[in-house]
Design an enzyme around this catalytic site. Structure first.
Site, short mmCIF file in Angstrom:
data_model
loop_
_atom_site.label_atom_id
_atom_site.label_comp_id
_atom_site.label_asym_id
_atom_site.label_seq_id
_atom_site.Cartn_x
_atom_site.Cartn_y
_atom_site.Cartn_z
N GLY A 125 -27.22 -10.83 42.81
CA GLY A 125 -26.55 -11.19 41.56
C GLY A 125 -27.31 -12.20 40.73
O GLY A 125 -27.83 -13.19 41.23
N LYS A 134 -39.43 -14.26 54.00
CA LYS A 134 -39.70 -13.72 55.34
C LYS A 134 -39.89 -12.23 55.29
O LYS A 134 -39.43 -11.56 54.36
CB LYS A 134 -38.60 -14.10 56.32
N ASN A 139 -23.92 -2.89 39.67
CA ASN A 139 -22.62 -3.51 39.51
C ASN A 139 -22.47 -4.01 38.08
O ASN A 139 -23.34 -3.80 37.24
CB ASN A 139 -22.44 -4.62 40.54
N ARG A 153 -40.35 -15.90 45.47
CA ARG A 153 -41.46 -15.85 46.43
C ARG A 153 -40.95 -15.30 47.75
O ARG A 153 -39.75 -15.36 48.05
CB ARG A 153 -42.07 -17.23 46.61
N HIS A 213 -42.87 -11.01 24.17
CA HIS A 213 -43.24 -11.40 22.81
C HIS A 213 -44.51 -12.24 22.87
O HIS A 213 -44.70 -13.01 23.82
CB HIS A 213 -42.11 -12.21 22.16
N THR A 246 -41.32 -13.06 38.72
CA THR A 246 -42.38 -13.12 37.71
C THR A 246 -43.66 -12.42 38.16
O THR A 246 -44.55 -12.20 37.34
CB THR A 246 -42.71 -14.58 37.36
N LYS A 247 -43.76 -12.11 39.45
CA LYS A 247 -44.95 -11.47 40.02
C LYS A 247 -44.52 -10.38 40.99
O LYS A 247 -43.39 -10.39 41.48
CB LYS A 247 -45.81 -12.50 40.75
#
Length: 186
Positions: free
Chosen positions: A141, A182, A83, A179, A113, A164-165
């Protein structure tokens, strides 16, 4: 000895000021200007998108504006949809599986960086880590996907998440940092 582009795609530190990379980035900028000034159903849109994004099974459905660094480092599966206002910083590969949907303002960053100020500021060193997004993934979004992350098949990433993981398959994940909330039963 590796070129700066080879280093970039290998996930190693590289100099973004390299002439070859500058030329490819400039070409991408020109194509993005054309793309973002046309409508999605025009012949210009289609031909520009084909030039910008050569690694695809079929033509991705992307609502302008769309932004990327090179375009050539993005790999699309079938039936991709993004989108409005999607950004993909593809200094390394970004691989999308089939049936991936991105809501407005999704940002996908392979670029990073160094933490060392001398390398980052004085030397102009950057690096990039690949991102892999599985089949049937929906990213909500304003979500941000960080360098080196993989997202498993059939997963939903909630709006505004910062991934981030790695996120496994068949889950709903959200938050900052993102995270698993469910499991999703397919």
């Amino acid at each position: 000895m590796k070129t700066e582009k080879e280093k970039m795609l290998a996930g190693e530190a590289y100099l973004a000021s390299d002439n070859e990379l500058f030329e490819e980035h400039s070409r991408c900028r020109e194509l993005l200007m054309q793309l973002n000034q046309t409508t999605r159903h025009s012949d210009t849109w289609k031909s520009t998108l084909e030039s910008l994004l050569p690694n695809r099974v079929d033509l991705p459905q992307i609502n302008p504006p769309f932004y990327c660094d090179y375009g050539s480092n993005i790999i699309f599966g079938k039936n991709f949809y993004a989108n409005y206002n999607c950004t993909v910083l593809d200094v390394n590969t970004v691989e999308f599986g089939d049936n991936v949907m991105l809501a407005p303002n999704v940002q996908i960053y392979t670029a990073g960086h160094p933490l060392d100020v001398k390398q980052r500021v004085e030397e102009g060193v950057e690096f990039g880590l690949p991102i892999k997004i599985g089949h049937n993934v929906w990213i909500g979004g304003g979500a941000i996907v960080c360098p080196g992350v993989s997202i498993g098949d059939n997963t939903v990433i909630g709006a505004g998440s910062v991934v981030t993981k790695d996120i496994p398959a068949n889950v709903l994940a959200a938050g900052n940092p993102c995270r698993v909330l469910k499991e999703l039963h397919q």
